[in-house]
Design an enzyme around this catalytic site. Sequence first.
Site: not given
Lengths: 280, 414
Positions: B166, B305, B316, B337, B342, B401
Amino acid sequence: MSSSADLSALCLVESYATASVHSSEVNALARKKHSHGCHSLPPRFLRHADEQTIIGMHSIIRALAVDTQDSRDMSNDAVIAATCLAGQPSAARTMIGLRDKGPVAVTPHIVPQCSLHSVASAASVGFGMHGPNFGVGGGPHAPAEGFLLALTLAPMLARTSPSTRIWLVCTGWDQQPSLDTNGSLTNDPVCRGMTFVLKPEVALPIDNTLPHIQISSLKNASSPDILPAHGRLKELCEQFETGIHTTVAITDTCTIEISSLSSIRPSSRSNKAVCQKEAA
Amino acid sequence: MVSEQLSRVVITGIGASTPLGNSFDEIGDALQAGRSGIDWYDAGTFNRLQKHAAANVKEALIPTEKDSLVPTEQFEKSSRIEQFMIGPAAHALTDAGINPKANSLEQRKRIGIIAGIGAEQLKDWERDFLDSGHDVFEASRQPSLVHRVAQMLGVNGPATTVAAACASSGYALALGKTWLTTGLVDACVVGGCDVLSPTALAAFHNLRALSRRDDDPKKASRPFDQNRDGFVMGEGGVFFVLERQHAAKARQCKIYGELAGIGMSSDASHMVTPCSDPVQASRAITEALADANLPPAQVDYINAHAAGTPVGDAAEAGAIRDAFGAAASEIPVSSTKSMSGHLISAAAVFEALACLVAIKRNMIPPTINLDNPDKECCLRHVPHQAISSPVHVAASNSFGFGGSNLCLILKSAA
């Protein structure tokens, strides 16, 4: 636009190793203990991994085995993995499952284990590397693109984190797997991995007798001595094994120069026994 | 040392095909209005659920005659993922005032291209398979999308694809900056693209990463909210043109902002789950600030994010508090987002675009659906509605990831 600037990206090669395995032997290799010295992959770490991840991790272990440093600290290191058409057998089986049984049959491992970042991430997680990790290429140009990105990342790492090494892992098939419509392999191709341990250098020039890679400009990069950017990994490995200087084209005027790696070939190293054991 | 002339890199062109619109102004208007691009999405025969919330692109950006780099007929024959690269990349070059095909060959060789695409081959094989093709059984070594598009656009410099899940397109921006600062190229087209697909939807659903809310799709993406239950997938493509600042100023072209700092690190913890220890994510932010030579307190906006996953958002928030210290309670934070979904491989570059909108409009886009901020995500949130506030410096986080962490610092051009 401005004229061309001189590029001073350069890395010393501290270790280099290759590995290969037939597709039919990949599962057995995945179950093997992957360790050298103080470095080892967690047990069952590769149980959902793609073939190229397995051979990539194996080539890292082999590079550790011929390393100049006995107990290398990898915790700050970066890893770049250049893979070519990874994940094909798993993708085929996943899509057959999707078609025949619906979305419930889609394995959740397809994203983390069969994407372009997967080999780099497995190396980062498996060996505890906290520097940048990313995948590059995905297609036939992957090894050349891997060298290019390692070299362009190098100046920044050399400036900000001088102890950081870049592990460049290239993987690919000698011949792409062929599958029938049930997802079973109909050939037994060789899966190949190659790992370079690179030390970014800021200052130029360096002692040319030390193994190194660098970018250089040429007026014409179409000479027959220059390997094309889309060449197979097998050909690149064979060229390195001859112990001669190798040039890989990136564009018509930009090449990667890889000096002779003969001084770090396993046969010329003091830890020969380890290598022989590894090979066995 | 990298000279001042080489080290400052600016954004001179933007092209976008997104669920919130296909132009800088259109996307800016949506972000400012707090408008969601998420709706029910039909994934066709292979739907996992009766209803999927997703952010799809209604109409891909078509290269105009003004872009003149790709014939419309060729564009229409292209696959969806190709369209999400061709249109935005062509438009970004036009926007920057660069027409490679009108340049000399020498100049064209000084333009590079880096695409952040996480699973291009998987998407190609899937598209072909669902169309009764056999590519996945007998894969051929055809050049990657980035090489095909480079040829279409007349870009003859180095070309590559990068992937950090991502964070992929953020890595494309970061590495594009290194190509400019090392002098490899004079201009670089950078960005990312991704498409919604049955396999990806099913895989993320089976991973339990997607929101399973089935009441209102526009309320499904709920970053930082205590009732968040996963992210909403989106698709699209966003590309920038990066140039060295002195060259852009010499050309007197429009400058959207400066890519002032980049920071990258890895959790080295798990292939999927974010690390609950914020130290490495925090390190990426700290390194980006150091690269930009800025103290934390000079950041005016943080685009998080935060995808809406229970573990990721809390991790985060911890990283932001750790990296920004006392300043964290003062700096407005939002997750776009909540509106865009996303965009996976294209998420980081889309969010960099959102930061440039914030800088241009002196406006902080909101986190919509943030009804009850989670105590674990204690930050200075901007819920529901945009606020006016001077934005000179913005930070944009991206995590992927495999534990990839990335932070970009964007500055106004002034």
